[in-house]
Design an enzyme around this catalytic site. Structure first.
Site, PDB file in Angstrom:
ATOM      1  NE  ARG A  76      -3.577   2.101   2.892  1.00 49.33           N
ATOM      2  CZ  ARG A  76      -4.859   2.114   2.553  1.00 49.33           C
ATOM      3  NH1 ARG A  76      -5.387   1.068   1.926  1.00 49.33           N
ATOM      4  NH2 ARG A  76      -5.627   3.148   2.830  1.00 49.33           N
TER       5      ARG A  76
ATOM      6  CG  HIS B 266      -8.190   0.951  -3.676  1.00 53.72           C
ATOM      7  ND1 HIS B 266      -7.562  -0.187  -3.220  1.00 53.72           N
ATOM      8  CD2 HIS B 266      -8.818   1.501  -2.582  1.00 53.72           C
ATOM      9  CE1 HIS B 266      -7.785  -0.324  -1.926  1.00 53.72           C
ATOM     10  NE2 HIS B 266      -8.529   0.686  -1.520  1.00 53.72           N
TER      11      HIS B 266
ATOM     12  CD  GLN C  12     -12.945  -1.031  -1.561  1.00 54.40           C
ATOM     13  OE1 GLN C  12     -12.259  -0.892  -0.562  1.00 54.40           O
ATOM     14  NE2 GLN C  12     -14.127  -1.649  -1.526  1.00 54.40           N
TER      15      GLN C  12
ATOM     16  CG  ASP D 152     -13.139   7.340  -2.543  1.00 59.53           C
ATOM     17  OD1 ASP D 152     -13.232   7.006  -1.346  1.00 59.53           O
ATOM     18  OD2 ASP D 152     -12.053   7.477  -3.118  1.00 59.53           O
TER      19      ASP D 152
ATOM     20  CB  CYS E  49     -13.863   2.222  -0.987  1.00 60.96           C
ATOM     21  SG  CYS E  49     -13.035   3.833  -0.981  1.00 60.96           S
TER      22      CYS E  49
ATOM     23  NE  ARG F  15      -9.903  -4.245   0.016  1.00 54.04           N
ATOM     24  CZ  ARG F  15      -9.198  -3.216   0.500  1.00 54.04           C
ATOM     25  NH1 ARG F  15      -9.825  -2.098   0.835  1.00 54.04           N
ATOM     26  NH2 ARG F  15      -7.891  -3.299   0.641  1.00 54.04           N
TER      27      ARG F  15
END
Length: 336
Positions: free
Chosen positions: A101, A128, A131, A224, A270, A298
């Site tokens: 990450r 991402h 996700q 988001d 998310c 996830r």
């Protein structure tokens, strides 16, 4: 050739579909596939704070029979400037996969180029993909099928979620719409790539400043945070800051926005979410919201991904298994 997962279009349509099915099967039987038994270690590196990524990878690796080796890059030699390639060559001799990450997409690409084991993008400022894989699992659970659905993403069109929705939905054959201000349009190369994938897989791509055009009849509505990781001006108020509020005025997923979507539309976010900014509390906590299913998924999506990548690495001598885009590469045989 070792397979990696650095962006959403690293999977073909058939591979993505099989991984989604595998995730749903693993969700029903969490300890039924011990591909990392030993335990084998998976390095999970964090350059920034994390809740869902840290928890879901840690729990998922353990459920697969493995050991999650959590590394804070700030207290490692990566944080002191050791070359990424050198770190990769150390980790791949001791770990079965590497998750990172980080901010720069070039970081995970450089790690993958030097690594003999699978590298997974746990989040970058460009994409991402883990996700979106979880989001597609969630949509399939609630809608039954993916192909032909319409997903509207509303808000910051230039961030990693918008880019991954474009690519991931195009791979799935979903009609993806991005509703965003002109100042925050998605990367042109990502849009072009998504358009080509959409034609191949039966979907379509629309980028628009017109909120109504984006939301009209949508089966899925996604949003988001208005201030992405690494872009915070004031961490105490980030997404509700006056700059973001002004920039995205009119692009909130509120009750009036949801009235434009299909009556049975579901809502994705998310997380973390800022109620009253990009999403209204009445929507976030309402009956159409599936955001906590999404957060749980996830775990299952990443287990499916890691188990498949590790299996691919174990059989990479087989040209059929190693060929990118093979319709059988992510087979769920043995998961039924």
């Amino acid at each position: 050739m070792t397979r990696h997962f650095l962006r959403d279009d690293d999977l073909s349509h058939d591979e993505q579909a099989a991984l989604i099915d595998r995730a749903i099967t693993l969700k029903a039987n969490p300890f039924g596939h011990q591909v990392l038994a030993g335990p084998q270690a998976v390095a999970v590196i964090f350059d920034m704070p994390s809740t869902r990524t840290r928890v879901s990878f840690s729990v998922g690796i353990a459920q697969l029979g493995g050991y999650p080796l959590l590394i804070d890059s700030g207290s490692s030699q990566l944080g002191r400037g050791e070359p990424i390639a050198d770190t990769a060559r150390v980790l791949d001799r001791q770990c079965s996969a590497i998750v990172w990450r980080t901010l720069a997409q070039s970081n995970v690409e450089e790690m993958a180029a030097a690594s003999s084991v699978p590298v997974v993008n746990g989040l970058t400022e460009d994409f991402h993909p883990c996700q979106i894989l979880a989001d597609l699992v969630t949509v399939k659970e609630h809608k039954g099928e993916l192909s032909g659905l319409t997903l509207a993403y509303v808000g910051d069109g230039a961030n990693n979620m918008a880019h991954s929705y474009l690519l991931g939905c195009a791979v799935a054959g979903i009609h993806v719409r991005i509703g965003t201000p002109a100042s925050r349009l998605p990367d042109a190369d990502v849009v072009s790539r998504a358009e080509k994938l959409a034609v191949r897989n039966g979907g379509s791509v629309l980028v628009t400043q017109d909120l109504a055009a984006a939301l009209a009849g949508a089966d899925v509505v996604a949003t988001d945070s208005w201030v992405s990781m690494g872009q915070e001006v004031n961490k105490a108020t980030d997404s509700s800051s006056s700059g973001a509020a002004s920039r995205f005025a009119g692009y909130s997923v509120d009750d009036s926005a949801m009235a434009m979507a299909a009556d049975d539309a579901i809502v994705l976010h998310c997380l973390p979410a800022y109620r009253g900014a990009e999403i209204a509390a009445s929507v976030m906590d309402g009956p159409q919201s599936v955001v906590f299913d999404e957060a749980e998924n996830r775990l299952h999506a990443q287990k499916a991904l890691l188990s498949w990548l590790v299996e691919q690495a174990a059989t990479k001598g087989s040209s059929t298994a190693a060929t990118k885009g093979s319709s059988t590469a992510a087979s769920t045989a043995g998961f039924k």
